[in-house]
Motif scaffolding. Structure first.
Motif, PDB file in Angstrom:
ATOM      1  N   GLY A 264      16.517  47.088  17.734  1.00 47.00           N
ATOM      2  CA  GLY A 264      17.106  47.172  16.404  1.00 47.00           C
ATOM      3  C   GLY A 264      16.578  48.337  15.588  1.00 47.00           C
ATOM      4  N   LEU A 265      17.385  48.765  14.632  1.00 46.42           N
ATOM      5  CA  LEU A 265      17.076  49.934  13.816  1.00 46.42           C
ATOM      6  C   LEU A 265      15.824  49.733  12.961  1.00 46.42           C
ATOM      7  CD1 LEU A 265      17.890  52.765  12.928  1.00 46.42           C
ATOM      8  CD2 LEU A 265      19.376  51.721  11.205  1.00 46.42           C
ATOM      9  N   GLU A 266      15.684  48.596  12.328  1.00 50.35           N
ATOM     10  CA  GLU A 266      14.514  48.371  11.468  1.00 50.35           C
ATOM     11  C   GLU A 266      13.219  48.417  12.262  1.00 50.35           C
ATOM     12  OE1 GLU A 266      14.975  44.878   9.068  1.00 50.35           O
ATOM     13  OE2 GLU A 266      16.862  45.603   8.204  1.00 50.35           O
ATOM     14  N   ALA A 267      13.199  47.815  13.435  1.00 48.66           N
ATOM     15  CA  ALA A 267      12.001  47.854  14.285  1.00 48.66           C
ATOM     16  C   ALA A 267      11.684  49.283  14.698  1.00 48.66           C
ATOM     17  CB  ALA A 267      12.191  46.968  15.508  1.00 48.66           C
ATOM     18  N   LEU A 268      12.704  50.063  14.990  1.00 50.39           N
ATOM     19  CA  LEU A 268      12.505  51.464  15.350  1.00 50.39           C
ATOM     20  C   LEU A 268      11.922  52.248  14.179  1.00 50.39           C
ATOM     21  CD1 LEU A 268      12.809  53.869  17.247  1.00 50.39           C
ATOM     22  CD2 LEU A 268      15.223  54.007  16.566  1.00 50.39           C
TER      23      LEU A 268
ATOM     24  N   LEU B 215       8.221  54.075  14.206  1.00 47.70           N
ATOM     25  CA  LEU B 215       8.032  55.507  13.959  1.00 47.70           C
ATOM     26  C   LEU B 215       7.107  55.742  12.765  1.00 47.70           C
ATOM     27  CD1 LEU B 215      11.714  56.625  14.567  1.00 47.70           C
ATOM     28  CD2 LEU B 215       9.744  57.190  16.006  1.00 47.70           C
ATOM     29  N   ALA B 216       7.260  54.920  11.733  1.00 50.22           N
ATOM     30  CA  ALA B 216       6.411  55.049  10.543  1.00 50.22           C
ATOM     31  C   ALA B 216       4.954  54.719  10.877  1.00 50.22           C
ATOM     32  CB  ALA B 216       6.919  54.139   9.426  1.00 50.22           C
ATOM     33  N   ALA B 217       4.731  53.837  11.839  1.00 51.91           N
ATOM     34  CA  ALA B 217       3.371  53.415  12.195  1.00 51.91           C
ATOM     35  C   ALA B 217       2.506  54.584  12.670  1.00 51.91           C
ATOM     36  CB  ALA B 217       3.422  52.327  13.268  1.00 51.91           C
ATOM     37  N   PHE B 218       3.121  55.599  13.277  1.00 52.73           N
ATOM     38  CA  PHE B 218       2.331  56.764  13.671  1.00 52.73           C
ATOM     39  C   PHE B 218       2.791  58.022  12.936  1.00 52.73           C
ATOM     40  CE2 PHE B 218       5.578  56.293  16.913  1.00 52.73           C
ATOM     41  CZ  PHE B 218       5.991  57.575  17.216  1.00 52.73           C
ATOM     42  N   ASP B 219       3.428  57.810  11.782  1.00 54.61           N
ATOM     43  CA  ASP B 219       3.767  58.880  10.843  1.00 54.61           C
ATOM     44  C   ASP B 219       4.645  59.964  11.478  1.00 54.61           C
ATOM     45  OD1 ASP B 219       3.782  60.157   8.356  1.00 54.61           O
ATOM     46  OD2 ASP B 219       2.006  61.355   8.851  1.00 54.61           O
ATOM     47  N   TYR B 220       5.662  59.520  12.229  1.00 60.51           N
ATOM     48  CA  TYR B 220       6.641  60.474  12.751  1.00 60.51           C
ATOM     49  C   TYR B 220       7.859  60.413  11.843  1.00 60.51           C
ATOM     50  CZ  TYR B 220       9.370  63.314  15.910  1.00 60.51           C
ATOM     51  OH  TYR B 220      10.114  64.335  16.454  1.00 60.51           O
ATOM     52  N   ARG B 221       8.193  61.557  11.225  1.00 59.57           N
ATOM     53  CA  ARG B 221       9.254  61.608  10.221  1.00 59.57           C
ATOM     54  C   ARG B 221      10.464  62.365  10.748  1.00 59.57           C
ATOM     55  NH1 ARG B 221       4.489  62.909   8.328  1.00 59.57           N
ATOM     56  NH2 ARG B 221       4.993  65.077   8.097  1.00 59.57           N
ATOM     57  N   TYR B 222      11.604  62.092  10.145  1.00 63.97           N
ATOM     58  CA  TYR B 222      12.875  62.668  10.569  1.00 63.97           C
ATOM     59  C   TYR B 222      13.812  62.700   9.373  1.00 63.97           C
ATOM     60  CZ  TYR B 222      13.461  57.672  10.624  1.00 63.97           C
ATOM     61  OH  TYR B 222      13.436  56.352  10.253  1.00 63.97           O
ATOM     62  N   ASP B 223      14.809  63.573   9.443  1.00 64.55           N
ATOM     63  CA  ASP B 223      15.850  63.603   8.416  1.00 64.55           C
ATOM     64  C   ASP B 223      16.956  62.605   8.741  1.00 64.55           C
ATOM     65  OD1 ASP B 223      14.513  65.617   7.035  1.00 64.55           O
ATOM     66  OD2 ASP B 223      15.560  67.201   8.139  1.00 64.55           O
TER      67      ASP B 223
END
Length: 182
Positions: free
Chosen positions: A21-25, A29-37
């Motif tokens: 699911g999108l929320e889990a994804l 990603l936020a847990a290891f501070d990987y950001r995206y647009d």
């Protein structure tokens, strides 16, 4: 892989075959501070549609002997999007393991990747490599700035491929998750 991406960012992030699911994804990603647009999920069915559009045959990935790598998924996506050339970097069907770990585990999709790369090369797809060893082993031309003179697919063919990819992926995803495209 997390240690390689921690604290980094990208514009377009395509995550392949995520099933939780999108929320889990987004949390992951936020847990290891990987950001995206922008975040895009590529399901198994989108991969199948890409394979069908580019290779002109269906691959349902029913077992490991016919699965192709995420790297080849990116190649298919680039070709379907009309890229004038696709340059392989870090994709070597003859290598063991992955660059982000030292386990050296056998890559289950190596043979399939090699067959697909060789078929695309025979068909004249604008695929190159930045790696001299991969060029030697696969027969792909080594990329140079001069390689970018190759023409792209015609607009009509490109539109048809996009519709096929989008339509097939939406139809199959709707069967497995009815909320996805409502």
């Amino acid at each position: 892989m997390r240690h390689v991406l921690a604290g980094r960012r990208t514009g377009e992030l395509y995550v392949i075959r995520w099933t939780l699911g999108l929320e889990a994804l987004q949390r992951g990603l936020a847990a290891f501070d990987y950001r995206y647009d922008r975040l895009h999920q590529i399901s198994k069915y989108h991969r199948m549609a890409l394979h069908l559009a580019i290779m002109r045959r269906l691959n349902e990935e029913e077992d490991n002997s016919v699965k192709f790598s995420n790297g080849l998924t990116a190649v298919f996506y680039a070709l379907a999007s009309g890229a004038p050339s696709v340059i392989l970097s870090g994709i070597n069907p003859h290598s063991a393991g992955h660059f982000y770990n030292g386990a050296g585990a056998r890559r289950l999709h190596a043979e399939t990747d090699l067959v697909l790369i060789e078929e695309l090369r025979r068909r004249g797809a604008p695929i190159f490599t930045a790696d001299p060893d991969v060029a030697r082993m696969t027969g792909l031309d080594l990329w140079s700035a001069k390689s970018d003179v190759y023409a792209t697919a015609t607009g009509g063919l490109l539109k048809l491929m996009r519709e096929q990819i989008d339509g097939y992926g939406r139809a199959r995803d709707r069967k497995t998750d009815p909320r996805r495209y409502t």
